[in-house]
Motif scaffolding. Structure first.
Motif, mmCIF file in Angstrom:
data_model
loop_
_atom_site.group_PDB
_atom_site.id
_atom_site.type_symbol
_atom_site.label_atom_id
_atom_site.label_comp_id
_atom_site.label_asym_id
_atom_site.label_seq_id
_atom_site.Cartn_x
_atom_site.Cartn_y
_atom_site.Cartn_z
ATOM 1 N N UNK A 1 1.002 33.123 55.763
ATOM 2 C CA UNK A 1 1.650 32.976 54.465
ATOM 3 C C UNK A 1 2.673 34.036 54.145
ATOM 4 N N UNK A 2 3.160 34.772 55.138
ATOM 5 C CA UNK A 2 4.170 35.797 54.893
ATOM 6 C C UNK A 2 4.957 36.007 56.182
ATOM 7 N N UNK A 3 6.242 36.327 56.036
ATOM 8 C CA UNK A 3 7.080 36.584 57.202
ATOM 9 C C UNK A 3 6.996 38.056 57.586
ATOM 10 N N UNK A 4 7.187 38.327 58.876
ATOM 11 C CA UNK A 4 7.218 39.721 59.339
ATOM 12 C C UNK A 4 8.426 40.458 58.783
ATOM 13 N N UNK A 5 9.399 39.705 58.283
ATOM 14 C CA UNK A 5 10.600 40.307 57.680
ATOM 15 C C UNK A 5 10.602 40.099 56.173
ATOM 16 N N UNK A 6 9.432 40.139 55.582
ATOM 17 C CA UNK A 6 9.260 39.902 54.150
ATOM 18 C C UNK A 6 10.094 40.892 53.331
ATOM 19 N N UNK A 7 11.050 40.418 52.511
ATOM 20 C CA UNK A 7 11.926 41.337 51.766
ATOM 21 C C UNK A 7 11.159 42.268 50.830
ATOM 22 N N UNK A 8 10.130 41.748 50.163
ATOM 23 C CA UNK A 8 9.376 42.583 49.226
ATOM 24 C C UNK A 8 8.729 43.763 49.947
ATOM 25 N N UNK A 9 8.182 43.497 51.131
ATOM 26 C CA UNK A 9 7.570 44.579 51.909
ATOM 27 C C UNK A 9 8.617 45.583 52.369
ATOM 28 N N UNK A 10 9.759 45.093 52.847
ATOM 29 C CA UNK A 10 10.813 45.991 53.316
ATOM 30 C C UNK A 10 11.302 46.902 52.192
ATOM 31 N N UNK A 11 11.509 46.311 51.007
ATOM 32 C CA UNK A 11 11.968 47.126 49.873
ATOM 33 C C UNK A 11 10.898 48.129 49.478
ATOM 34 N N UNK A 12 9.653 47.676 49.407
ATOM 35 C CA UNK A 12 8.550 48.572 49.024
ATOM 36 C C UNK A 12 8.401 49.749 49.971
ATOM 37 N N UNK A 13 8.496 49.470 51.283
ATOM 38 C CA UNK A 13 8.381 50.546 52.274
ATOM 39 C C UNK A 13 9.557 51.514 52.139
ATOM 40 N N UNK A 14 10.755 50.975 51.953
ATOM 41 C CA UNK A 14 11.916 51.846 51.801
ATOM 42 C C UNK A 14 11.789 52.780 50.610
ATOM 43 N N UNK A 15 11.373 52.216 49.473
ATOM 44 C CA UNK A 15 11.198 53.043 48.277
ATOM 45 C C UNK A 15 10.109 54.085 48.493
ATOM 46 N N UNK A 16 8.988 53.671 49.095
ATOM 47 C CA UNK A 16 7.892 54.615 49.334
ATOM 48 C C UNK A 16 8.333 55.762 50.230
ATOM 49 N N UNK A 17 9.066 55.440 51.312
ATOM 50 C CA UNK A 17 9.480 56.488 52.246
ATOM 51 C C UNK A 17 10.458 57.457 51.587
ATOM 52 N N UNK A 18 11.393 56.942 50.803
ATOM 53 C CA UNK A 18 12.374 57.826 50.157
ATOM 54 C C UNK A 18 11.696 58.700 49.106
ATOM 55 N N UNK A 19 10.809 58.106 48.310
ATOM 56 C CA UNK A 19 10.088 58.892 47.299
ATOM 57 C C UNK A 19 9.240 59.965 47.971
ATOM 58 N N UNK A 20 8.566 59.582 49.055
ATOM 59 C CA UNK A 20 7.725 60.551 49.767
ATOM 60 C C UNK A 20 8.567 61.670 50.366
ATOM 61 N N UNK A 21 9.715 61.309 50.964
ATOM 62 C CA UNK A 21 10.598 62.331 51.507
ATOM 63 C C UNK A 21 11.128 63.266 50.427
ATOM 64 N N UNK A 22 11.416 62.703 49.249
ATOM 65 C CA UNK A 22 11.888 63.524 48.134
ATOM 66 C C UNK A 22 10.817 64.502 47.684
ATOM 67 N N UNK A 23 9.590 63.996 47.569
ATOM 68 C CA UNK A 23 8.487 64.871 47.158
ATOM 69 C C UNK A 23 8.217 65.950 48.204
ATOM 70 N N UNK A 24 8.407 65.596 49.499
ATOM 71 C CA UNK A 24 8.203 66.594 50.555
ATOM 72 C C UNK A 24 9.231 67.720 50.456
ATOM 73 N N UNK A 25 10.409 67.420 49.881
ATOM 74 C CA UNK A 25 11.448 68.442 49.742
ATOM 75 C C UNK A 25 11.258 69.314 48.509
ATOM 76 N N UNK A 26 10.438 68.861 47.559
ATOM 77 C CA UNK A 26 10.339 69.548 46.274
ATOM 78 C C UNK A 26 9.857 70.995 46.380
ATOM 79 N N UNK A 27 8.776 71.312 47.139
ATOM 80 C CA UNK A 27 8.337 72.720 47.207
ATOM 81 C C UNK A 27 9.432 73.654 47.720
ATOM 82 N N UNK A 28 10.165 73.210 48.741
ATOM 83 C CA UNK A 28 11.241 74.051 49.281
ATOM 84 C C UNK A 28 12.384 74.181 48.292
ATOM 85 N N UNK A 29 12.680 73.094 47.569
ATOM 86 C CA UNK A 29 13.751 73.136 46.580
ATOM 87 C C UNK A 29 13.412 74.120 45.463
ATOM 88 N N UNK A 30 12.170 74.117 45.035
ATOM 89 C CA UNK A 30 11.759 75.050 43.987
ATOM 90 C C UNK A 30 11.822 76.489 44.492
#
Length: 892
Positions: free
Chosen positions: A849-878
């Protein structure tokens, strides 16, 4: 060179390694001896002592150079240098335990996970089946436009066996459990198969004692013999040596034991009324050929054969298809069928083959990410050792020597990671086996063995080279002059190294995104399965199997009478809401198929026939299982033996054969020349139940009422819906059956919820492991982003201090650093999602019932990775915002 000379050379080199100190002392003594002798000769020639020694030294040249030349003559200098590098690596790693623990633990987890998954791959896909020359064994099926894989007809089998030119032995078998009575108390239901003569010959197996069946026992009246498994012989008969020719009571009839198989005989698996591959069969009885040889429309036996040497499966299939064409010209029931053959190994492991390769690919990506992380750590370490490496180069160390020295350190790290990974693999394999899906093939073959340890050693060494080579080469390019000028100042290495570390982190994020997309679509697929209406309600339902012996229950009336009395007694039990009996149980694969019946007023398409799954059931069976009534009525007291014949169908059958019509009152017959009493009238339509939760749709199906079954269904499943915990009624069910017939066994008592849960075990297992690997990959990628940003900030603290002195705000500095983290994560996300779009098709067969190229999953993963990468930079930025401008100005 003579053998004696070779031996002397080998002995000398071994002595140089094993007793290196002694060899060095002897070399030193020998050189001093020659210098002293020359000095004495010079003195005798008239020189004074000082001049004589200087002249002797000039004659021999540098003693150190001569010693090096002598050491090179031993041809052991590379090994000596390597051992020296290892000792130095041990000292360096001991000086920085935090670095050592982090990198070794990272590698150990990834190597251990790879080794654990490889253990499953090795046991299931690489290890040969436990039959002699198993590659010559093939399964044989029918195939048609309606059925991609279907059992054989027993009379067709006899023609194939007599006329084929491809198999040296060919046999059929069919699942037929039997009941063992009067041995050690209560009756016992045995997992059993009826087999034709030559079955064990196909598998290359022989009884440990006794014999297998011969052709005469395939004739009616000669089939009351049995071959027992070693397990039943020992557990039920105490392993008595006089078991041969002993009479045992099976299905209330005496059978003669003619053989006992050796321990661990693996059943090759079967599709029709399936029993899993492995040591799962208790007894074998002969298949007897009884009835009309011209009846070619009944298909319920499964074919298996051993190919002649040099014959391929394709050649054998062509041979059988030629015979099939000849047989179709003689028998109407053989028309429309072709032969489908598949190697036994492929038939057994095929359902899990792709899933295992996907898991191996996923855990391989985790290892690659771990290698990238380790390479980043070593690059940072090489930058910290910038001055040391420059000093070594200035003192004459070649680039190759520097690379070897640093590779020794990375190999030592990988060996330690591999050692800990092997220990984790031993534990991991046990955990994996415990969590593998129900019916997973070849479970007994999964364990950590020499092959697995060899694989672990190989990937450990390969890992050391992969993550160690790039930092080593980069470090060897250090400019000695620049490195020494940087002495006393913090140096972060070249811009090339910084860019390389950033590129590695981008790769980490991309690979992590690829795994996260896989985990995301598997999660959505699993949730879709859970949300799918199963068509029944498994809560508070107890199931159990009853099989009535032919000798005691000879006809339909006796069978119907027993089940009617049993159900009446069970319904009177306290806590029972409803109870029924039927020949089908949802999601267990027991459905039978029938074709060729006649629908009143309908004609099947050319070269096709009406077909549907057929069953029988008691009046309350659908209520007990929670299968809803869509139209009409359930069976009740009106559906008696002598009343109008009735049936219930499912919605799929209604839509397929009576589209847009009111199906209630429609009629079906199973006779070629039916009388009025031979017609069955549809009185109800029930909801659809698919074969498995992931099946595309349900199959057409119908049910006869228990009292009107056209032939005796002796084996049925009880379904009891309770008001409370149904397991509390299990013993009461056994007691009711014993009171009616003490010779009967109540087998496979199980909760319907457990049966339903087992059908979700495969997608749940795949989701768990891929999700686990994706989570680990994300953590490693976050560590990589944090490490690069943190290192970059450390090297730019002077710059940040100057910016603060020139009026830059903390918010601006924070944004500068955070943008770097977002940029790294963003590029990685783009690469990862691009790879997911390219390679997503690999997962399609595992999804529902879902494609391996599901747009919702692709967008969700992209947002999660960018948010996580941003948070990983926060201690060094501070940390960057806390740069001291005064310190920067003083440094200027």
């Amino acid at each position: 060179m003579t053998a004696g000379r070779w031996w002397d050379v080998i002995r000398m080199r071994f002595r140089s390694l094993a007793k290196r100190g002694r060899a060095e002392t002897e070399l030193d003594k020998e050189l001093r001896y020659h210098v002293e002798r020359q000095t004495e000769e010079n003195i005798a020639a008239g020189m004074n002592a000082r001049e004589a020694r200087e002249a002797a030294s000039r004659m021999f040249g540098g003693v150190s150079q001569i010693e090096e030349e002598c050491r090179e003559m031993r041809r052991t200098q590379y090994l000596e240098n390597f051992l020296q590098d290892l000792r130095y690596a041990v000292r360096m790693l001991g000086k920085n335990p935090t670095f050592t623990v982090v990198i070794v633990l990272t590698l150990a987890l990834s190597i251990g996970a790879n080794s654990a998954i490889f253990s499953v791959i090795d046991g299931v896909l690489l290890m040969p089946l436990p039959y002699p020359q198993a590659e010559r064994i093939a399964r044989v099926f029918y195939r048609s436009t309606s059925y991609p894989k279907f059992p054989l007809n027993p009379w067709d089998f006899l023609d194939f066996r007599a006329r084929n030119r491809s198999f040296e032995s060919f046999a059929v078998y069919t699942h037929a459990d039997i009941q063992l009575s009067h041995v050690k108390g209560d009756p016992v239901k045995l997992s059993a198969f009826r087999i034709s003569s030559g079955y064990f010959q196909v598998l290359g197996l022989h009884p440990a004692i006794g014999r297998e069946f011969d052709f005469s026992e395939e004739r009616p009246g000669n089939g009351n013999v049995v071959v027992l498994s070693d397990r039943v012989w020992r557990n039920q008969f105490g392993g008595t040596p006089d078991i041969l020719e002993k009479k045992v009571l099976l299905e209330s009839q005496p059978f003669t034991v003619v053989g006992v198989m050796p321990p661990g005989v693996d059943h090759p698996g079967n599709s029709y009324n399936s029993v899993a591959y492995g040591d799962t069969v208790d007894a074998w009885t002969p298949f007897t050929f009884d009835g009309n040889p011209n009846n070619r429309g009944s298909h319920y036996v499964e074919g298996i054969g051993r190919l002649k040497p040099g014959v391929t499966v394709e050649q054998a299939a062509a041979d059988f298809n030629g015979l099939m064409t000849e047989m179709a010209a003689q028998h109407e029931g053989d028309k429309g069928w072709t032969i489908y053959m598949i190697p036994l190994f492929q038939e057994i492991v095929g359902p899990v083959h792709k899933m295992l390769l996907v898991l191996l690919g996923a855990v391989g990506l985790v290892l690659l990410i771990a290698c990238v992380n380790a390479a980043n750590l070593l690059l940072a370490r090489a930058a910290a050792r910038h001055r040391e490496i420059a000093m070594r180069a200035a003192l004459g160390a070649s680039r190759g020597r520097l690379v070897r020295q640093m590779l020794a350190e990375s190999l030592l790290i990988s060996v330690m990671g591999g050692a800990f990974g092997a220990m984790l693999a031993i534990v991991g394999v046990r955990v994996l086996v415990a969590f593998l899906p129900a019916g997973f093939p070849r479970l007994d073959a999964i364990h950590v063995n020499g092959m697995v340890f060899g694989f672990t050693a190989a990937i450990a060494l390969a890992t050391g080279l992969i993550f160690g080579l790039v930092p080593a080469v980069q470090a060897s390019r250090t400019d000695p002059q620049q490195g020494l000028r940087d002495a006393g100042r913090r140096s972060g290495g070249s811009g090339r190294q910084t860019r390389l570390r950033a590129a590695l982190v981008v790769g980490e994020v991309g690979l992590a995104c690829l795994l996260l997309v896989g985990a995301g679509v598997l999660l959505r697929s699993f949730l879709n399965l859970l949300k799918t209406d199963p068509g029944f309600r498994p809560e508070h339902v107890l199931t159990a199997e009853i099989a009535l012996p032919d000798a005691t229950y000879k006809d339909r009336a006796a069978v119907a009478s027993f089940y009617t009395r049993m159900l009446a007694n069970l319904s009177a039990l306290p806590g029972t809401r409803s109870v029924g009996a039927g020949t089908d149980l949802p999601w267990t694969g027991y459905d039978e198929n029938m074709g060729g019946f006649t629908i009143e007023g309908k004609t099947p398409p050319p070269n096709e026939e009406f077909h549907a799954r057929y069953h029988t059931s008691s009046p309350d069976y659908f209520r007990a299982l929670g299968i809803p009534l869509v139209r009409g009525r359930f069976f009740d007291e009106r559906d008696k033996k002598d009343s109008q014949r009735t049936m219930i169908i499912n919605e799929v059958m209604s839509r397929r054969y009576w589209p847009g019509e009111d199906v209630i009152g429609k009629r079906i017959t199973f006779d070629d020349k039916p009388k009025e009493s031979d017609w069955f009238t549809v009185v109800g339509v029930v909801g659809d139940v698919k074969d498995k939760p992931e099946s595309a749709s349900a199959e057409p199906a119908f049910w006869w009422p228990l009292m009107q079954q056209p032939f005796a269904f002796r084996s049925m499943t009880i379904a009891l819906r309770a008001n409370t915990d149904p397991t509390l009624l299990a013993e009461s069910v056994r007691k009711v059956v014993r009171e009616l017939d003490p010779s009967l066994a109540v087998a496979h008592a199980k909760l319907m919820e457990k049966i339903a849960g087992e059908n979700f075990s495969t997608p749940r297992f795949a989701l768990f492991l891929v999700g686990l690997f994706a989570g680990l990959a994300l953590v490693l990628a976050v560590i990589g982003v944090y490490g690069v940003i943190s290192y970059s900030v450390s090297q730019r603290m002077h710059e940040f201090g100057m910016r603060v002195a020139l009026g830059a705000s903390s918010r601006k500095l924070l944004g500068m650093v955070m943008r770097q983290g977002v940029l790294l994560a963003g590029i990685g996300v783009a690469i990862g999602i691009g790879c997911a779009l390219v390679f997503g098709g690999v997962l399609d067969s595992l999804l529902y019932g879902v494609s391996a190229r599901d747009p919702l999953t692709l967008i969700g993963v992209g947002v999660m990775a960018i948010v996580t990468g941003t948070l990983a930079s926060l201690p060094s930025a501070r940390r960057a915002t806390g740069a001291d401008p005064m310190a920067s100005l003083r440094a200027e």
